[in-house]
Design a protein around this motif. Structure first.
Motif, PDB file in Angstrom:
ATOM      1  N   LEU A  28       0.825  -1.205   0.000  1.00 35.65           N
ATOM      2  CA  LEU A  28       0.000   0.000   0.000  1.00 35.65           C
ATOM      3  C   LEU A  28       0.860   1.256   0.000  1.00 35.65           C
ATOM      4  N   THR A  29       1.921   1.258   0.787  1.00 40.37           N
ATOM      5  CA  THR A  29       2.816   2.417   0.837  1.00 40.37           C
ATOM      6  C   THR A  29       3.411   2.702  -0.540  1.00 40.37           C
ATOM      7  N   GLU A  34       3.463   5.787  -5.648  1.00 37.55           N
ATOM      8  CA  GLU A  34       3.417   5.671  -7.105  1.00 37.55           C
ATOM      9  C   GLU A  34       2.260   6.472  -7.696  1.00 37.55           C
ATOM     10  N   LYS A  35       1.149   6.557  -6.948  1.00 41.02           N
ATOM     11  CA  LYS A  35      -0.031   7.265  -7.432  1.00 41.02           C
ATOM     12  C   LYS A  35       0.021   8.770  -7.159  1.00 41.02           C
ATOM     13  N   GLY A  36       1.132   9.253  -6.624  1.00 40.83           N
ATOM     14  CA  GLY A  36       1.310  10.695  -6.514  1.00 40.83           C
ATOM     15  C   GLY A  36       1.132  11.293  -5.146  1.00 40.83           C
ATOM     16  N   ALA A  37       1.050  10.481  -4.101  1.00 39.28           N
ATOM     17  CA  ALA A  37       0.929  11.042  -2.750  1.00 39.28           C
ATOM     18  C   ALA A  37       2.174  11.838  -2.402  1.00 39.28           C
ATOM     19  N   ASN A  38       1.982  13.036  -1.849  1.00 43.99           N
ATOM     20  CA  ASN A  38       3.098  13.865  -1.383  1.00 43.99           C
ATOM     21  C   ASN A  38       3.461  13.592   0.071  1.00 43.99           C
ATOM     22  N   GLY A  39       2.601  12.859   0.761  1.00 50.45           N
ATOM     23  CA  GLY A  39       2.844  12.506   2.147  1.00 50.45           C
ATOM     24  C   GLY A  39       1.856  11.432   2.565  1.00 50.45           C
ATOM     25  N   LEU A  40       2.196  10.694   3.623  1.00 49.14           N
ATOM     26  CA  LEU A  40       1.360   9.609   4.131  1.00 49.14           C
ATOM     27  C   LEU A  40       1.078   9.833   5.605  1.00 49.14           C
ATOM     28  N   VAL A  41      -0.096   9.384   6.054  1.00 49.57           N
ATOM     29  CA  VAL A  41      -0.469   9.499   7.460  1.00 49.57           C
ATOM     30  C   VAL A  41      -0.946   8.135   7.948  1.00 49.57           C
ATOM     31  N   VAL A  42      -0.315   7.623   9.007  1.00 51.93           N
ATOM     32  CA  VAL A  42      -0.772   6.387   9.628  1.00 51.93           C
ATOM     33  C   VAL A  42      -1.398   6.695  10.984  1.00 51.93           C
ATOM     34  N   LEU A  43      -2.262   5.772  11.411  1.00 53.50           N
ATOM     35  CA  LEU A  43      -2.941   5.874  12.705  1.00 53.50           C
ATOM     36  C   LEU A  43      -3.834   7.106  12.780  1.00 53.50           C
ATOM     37  N   ILE A 212      -6.328  10.716  -8.473  1.00 56.63           N
ATOM     38  CA  ILE A 212      -7.355  11.687  -8.879  1.00 56.63           C
ATOM     39  C   ILE A 212      -7.175  12.994  -8.117  1.00 56.63           C
ATOM     40  N   LEU A 213      -6.957  12.901  -6.813  1.00 55.40           N
ATOM     41  CA  LEU A 213      -6.731  14.113  -6.010  1.00 55.40           C
ATOM     42  C   LEU A 213      -5.505  14.870  -6.510  1.00 55.40           C
ATOM     43  N   GLN A 214      -4.446  14.141  -6.845  1.00 57.21           N
ATOM     44  CA  GLN A 214      -3.237  14.780  -7.348  1.00 57.21           C
ATOM     45  C   GLN A 214      -3.499  15.455  -8.691  1.00 57.21           C
ATOM     46  N   ALA A 215      -4.312  14.821  -9.519  1.00 53.25           N
ATOM     47  CA  ALA A 215      -4.641  15.423 -10.816  1.00 53.25           C
ATOM     48  C   ALA A 215      -5.431  16.720 -10.643  1.00 53.25           C
ATOM     49  N   ILE A 216      -6.357  16.729  -9.688  1.00 56.15           N
ATOM     50  CA  ILE A 216      -7.118  17.955  -9.404  1.00 56.15           C
ATOM     51  C   ILE A 216      -6.177  19.044  -8.910  1.00 56.15           C
ATOM     52  N   TYR A 217      -5.316  18.679  -7.959  1.00 51.40           N
ATOM     53  CA  TYR A 217      -4.390  19.647  -7.373  1.00 51.40           C
ATOM     54  C   TYR A 217      -3.432  20.195  -8.432  1.00 51.40           C
ATOM     55  N   THR A 218      -2.863  19.315  -9.239  1.00 50.40           N
ATOM     56  CA  THR A 218      -1.903  19.735 -10.255  1.00 50.40           C
ATOM     57  C   THR A 218      -2.560  20.640 -11.297  1.00 50.40           C
ATOM     58  N   ALA A 219      -3.746  20.256 -11.744  1.00 51.72           N
ATOM     59  CA  ALA A 219      -4.449  21.085 -12.729  1.00 51.72           C
ATOM     60  C   ALA A 219      -4.765  22.456 -12.148  1.00 51.72           C
ATOM     61  N   TYR A 220      -5.267  22.464 -10.904  1.00 53.09           N
ATOM     62  CA  TYR A 220      -5.664  23.748 -10.306  1.00 53.09           C
ATOM     63  C   TYR A 220      -4.458  24.657 -10.098  1.00 53.09           C
ATOM     64  N   THR A 221      -3.397  24.126  -9.521  1.00 53.15           N
ATOM     65  CA  THR A 221      -2.240  24.962  -9.192  1.00 53.15           C
ATOM     66  C   THR A 221      -1.446  25.377 -10.426  1.00 53.15           C
ATOM     67  N   SER A 222      -1.634  24.669 -11.535  1.00 61.10           N
ATOM     68  CA  SER A 222      -0.979  25.071 -12.776  1.00 61.10           C
ATOM     69  C   SER A 222      -1.826  26.047 -13.584  1.00 61.10           C
ATOM     70  N   GLY A 223      -3.007  26.386 -13.058  1.00 59.88           N
ATOM     71  CA  GLY A 223      -3.868  27.376 -13.703  1.00 59.88           C
ATOM     72  C   GLY A 223      -4.911  26.806 -14.629  1.00 59.88           C
ATOM     73  N   ASN A 224      -4.973  25.481 -14.776  1.00 62.35           N
ATOM     74  CA  ASN A 224      -5.970  24.859 -15.656  1.00 62.35           C
ATOM     75  C   ASN A 224      -7.218  24.562 -14.837  1.00 62.35           C
TER      76      ASN A 224
END
Length: 305
Positions: A28-29, A34-43, A212-224
């Motif tokens: 899972l980690t 691989e799917k674009g997480a910038n950070g992970l949170v356990v517990l 999907i979350l990363q795609a939304i974030y990347t599109a938004y912050t790049s101005g698209n």
């Protein structure tokens, strides 16, 4: 330390008998990174921490940090009903390699008590503190003035995981008074677009499609913005279905199982398991939303970021 981007609240994988599945934790980690997480949170809330023994909790921290291999930071949920216990849990998490702490407030609705709780953790542990502002779960309201005081007076309070609705106006209010506070949305991604529009730095949640979350974030912050809107609205049906009290953890585990990230979707008792009816509902939503097709089109450039 400031945070931005997509940070994923991880479930705790178990085998079919309810035993900790550390192999799936590693899988899972790697999958999330691989799917674009910038950070992970356990517990976190989704990690079933209250159903885990101390040795199990430590194993989860240790193994996740090892699997991440410093590619992304690993944060640990370390809040507790007692301040001394919260300090002990926080210090131990840092000893095991955590990059910072996700700390829920104590179960006392008193600003002085709450401030002293965070102040003692701040002074004793000396690690990044992410305020967990989720009154539906904690039963505690963190007012804007209190958050502002915590951020301005305590060196290590740098981030808030904001899940106090309505999140849009609250994001605006916090951003106005705290220009350097990292604000991360949550609530399954349900309000991610509006939060970004109001000044959030990203999101920290358990939605089972971090790509999907990363795609939304990347599109938004790049101005698209139009692309960010398209991806967000196409994903809302799945976000809504997953974010159901009582069965949300089971549904997210099942999606991760289907995506090959874990071997079993088992939720420890008294948690609910995914039954046949929920399987059919999930399949209908996945078929309707076509998220895998959307992800593939983003990769191939048919839908361009």
């Amino acid at each position: 330390m400031s945070l931005s981007g997509v940070h994923v609240i991880m479930p705790t994988p178990f085998d079919g008998a309810g035993k900790l599945d550390l192999e799936s934790l590693h899988t899972l980690t790697h999958f999330l990174i691989e799917k674009g997480a910038n950070g992970l949170v356990v517990l976190g809330v989704m990690g079933e921490a209250s159903k885990l023994g101390e040795a199990e909790q430590e194993a989860i921290i240790r193994e996740t940090v090892q699997a991440a291999q410093a590619r992304v930071p690993v944060f640990v949920g370390s809040g507790a009903g007692g301040t001394d216990l919260a300090i002990q849990k926080s210090a131990r998490a840092m000893e095991l390699g955590a990059s910072g702490l996700l700390v829920a407030p104590p179960p006392v609705q008193n600003d002085t008590v709450i401030f002293n709780y965070y102040q003692r953790i701040n002074d004793a542990v000396g690690a990044l503190i992410i305020l967990h502002d989720y009154p539906v779960s904690t039963g505690i309201l963190l007012s804007v003035p209190l958050v502002t005081r915590l951020h301005s007076e305590l060196e290590h309070v740098r981030v808030i995981k904001l899940e106090d609705t309505p999140t849009g106006p609250r994001t605006s209010a916090l951003r106005k008074l705290n220009p350097h506070l990292s604000i991360l949305g949550g609530l399954g991604g349900l309000y991610m677009l509006e939060e970004l529009e109001r000044g959030a730095n990203g999101i920290m949640t358990g939605f089972s499609y971090p790509d999907i979350l990363q795609a939304i974030y990347t599109a938004y912050t790049s101005g698209n913005i139009s692309l960010a809107q398209k991806i967000f609205y196409q994903s809302c049906a799945m976000m809504r279905y997953e974010f159901q009290p009582g069965i949300g953890i089971a549904l997210r585990k099942e999606v991760y199982r289907r995506r090959g990230a874990i071997r079993n979707a088992y939720v420890r008792h008294p948690g609910t398991q995914v039954d046949e009816t929920m399987q059919k509902e999930l399949e209908q939503i996945l078929e309707f939303s076509r998220l895998e097709d959307l992800i593939a089109s983003l990769k191939t450039g048919e839908v361009s970021l």
